[in-house]
Structures are given as C-alpha cells and as structure tokens.
Design an enzyme around this catalytic site. Structure first.
Site, PDB file in Angstrom:
ATOM      1  N   MET A 134     -16.804  -7.514  13.176  1.00 28.15           N
ATOM      2  CA  MET A 134     -17.078  -6.682  12.009  1.00 28.15           C
ATOM      3  C   MET A 134     -18.199  -5.688  12.321  1.00 28.15           C
ATOM      4  SD  MET A 134     -16.419  -9.339   8.844  1.00 28.15           S
ATOM      5  CE  MET A 134     -17.311 -10.743   9.481  1.00 28.15           C
ATOM      6  N   CYS A 135     -19.437  -6.030  12.007  1.00 26.75           N
ATOM      7  CA  CYS A 135     -20.523  -5.052  12.119  1.00 26.75           C
ATOM      8  C   CYS A 135     -20.856  -4.679  13.557  1.00 26.75           C
ATOM      9  CB  CYS A 135     -21.752  -5.572  11.392  1.00 26.75           C
ATOM     10  SG  CYS A 135     -21.460  -5.835   9.626  1.00 26.75           S
ATOM     11  N   VAL A 136     -20.786  -5.638  14.485  1.00 27.27           N
ATOM     12  CA  VAL A 136     -21.069  -5.310  15.887  1.00 27.27           C
ATOM     13  C   VAL A 136     -20.024  -4.351  16.422  1.00 27.27           C
ATOM     14  CG1 VAL A 136     -21.204  -6.249  18.226  1.00 27.27           C
ATOM     15  CG2 VAL A 136     -22.340  -7.438  16.343  1.00 27.27           C
TER      16      VAL A 136
END
Length: 217
Positions: free
Chosen positions: A145-147
């Site tokens: 997701m965010c990475v």
C-alpha cells in the site's frame, strides 16, 4: 572417415586455442542515496496486537537506516499517515504516533499524509526537489500500500528508488473462501516490491544502502 580424422590438426602445426575470455571487473558499488523516506512507522503498526509479523526486524532495519542517514546529512522524511476516525492510526491517538524519535532540523522532518501515496496532497515533492535529492531509499509499512505507492510516485518523478527488501513489511492477507488460503506477509511484501518493475532496486539489504548528503539545501 571418422569424425576424429576430420578434425585432427595437421602434423607439425600448433593446435588452435580458443580466444581467452575477458576478465570481468568487479562491479561498481551502487551510487549513494541522498534521502531516506520512512513510511508510516507508527505505533499501531509495529507494537501491540496490530503489529506486522516482521515488526522487530523492521524496527531494527529502520533504526539502522536512520542512524546512518543522519550521520552523513542525508535528508530524512518521516511520513505519518492520518487514518480515518476510529482507525488505529487516527490522528492524535496513541497508535498514530511515530515509533522512531524524530530529530527535527533542516535535514529531518515529518510530513503527514492523507493517502497511501506520500506525494499526494503533501509537500514531499517540493521538499525533495528543493534539497537537490536524486535518489531515495523507501522503507516502512505497508509494503503493498503506502510503501509501494510512494516508491512508484518517486520513480515517476525520475528519482532512483531503492526499496530494501528487509526494511518494509505488511500483514498477512487473510484467507478468502473459494479464492485462496492465507497469503503470508513475507510473500505479499516480495510481490509488492517486484511489481514496481525493473527500475526500482528491491533486492538489496538495508545494510547495503549507503547514504550521502544531497547536492543542495
């Protein structure tokens, strides 16, 4: 006539030797990274019941990356996710707090973000540009997701992107009847990094990342 007779060297001549293979030089070490982006290493994700399975390893690796980046004056950006009301990372709740102590200054700052992508509706792009950053190391949670979203945006902006394989983590994907059993977190992380494509460096270890200070800033 036998095959041996067909290929025999004439008497009195020197047998032909194959051309020597060129000696391969030792590959150059990868260039230095001048910014470290620590993605959402917040209490909810690395402590307590909600911690990712690899939390201890993640904290160990990010601690080391932070220490080495600070030592040489690389830019350090802590991304802090603002979750929705009731979420484990809802702003100003214990789970929202950053796990690593921040050393505020011209080379270290915190950027809060409302989306997976750390560049979306945040000043991150301008911060990197103003500092003269050319290469970033991205670590933290969650891998898929965010990475991944932040690393992908960095690639799109022309940065060299390193995602150390042992410095990002996520949760297991739960089983879904008729689809699959549990997908282990380590597998999810590996696939998430691989999906970034060949332009991202995703097989290096955190210990192999070397830092330098940005050109300006």
């Amino acid at each position: 006539m036998s095959r041996h007779a067909e290929t025999a060297q004439p008497v009195g001549t020197t047998p032909t030797t194959p051309n020597p293979q060129p000696v391969r030089s030792t590959p150059d070490p990868p260039p230095h990274v001048d910014a470290l982006i620590v993605v959402d290493v917040q209490s909810a994700f690395v402590t307590g019941d909600g911690a990712v399975p690899a939390a201890a390893r993640l904290v160990d690796r990010t601690t080391d990356l932070l220490a080495r980046a600070r030592r040489v004056g690389a830019l350090v950006v802590h991304l802090q996710n603002d979750g929705p009301a009731g979420a484990e990372d809802e702003p100003h709740t214990p789970g929202w707090e950053l796990h690593h102590p921040v050393e505020p200054g011209p080379r270290e700052l915190v950027i809060r973000k409302p989306h997976d992508d750390g560049f979306a509706e945040t000043p991150l792009g301008g911060v990197l540009s103003d500092a003269g950053v050319r290469a970033v190391a991205v670590c933290g949670v969650m891998s898929e997701m965010c990475v991944q979203a932040t690393a992908r945006s960095a690639l799109a902006r022309g940065y060299r992107v390193v995602v150390p394989h042992d410095a990002h983590a996520t949760q297991d994907v739960p089983a879904a009847p008729g689809i699959s059993g549990v997908v282990p977190a380590a597998t999810v992380s590996r696939v998430a990094a691989y999906a970034l494509g060949s332009d991202a460096e995703v097989t290096v270890r955190a210990a192999e990342v070397t830092f330098t200070s940005p050109a300006v800033g």
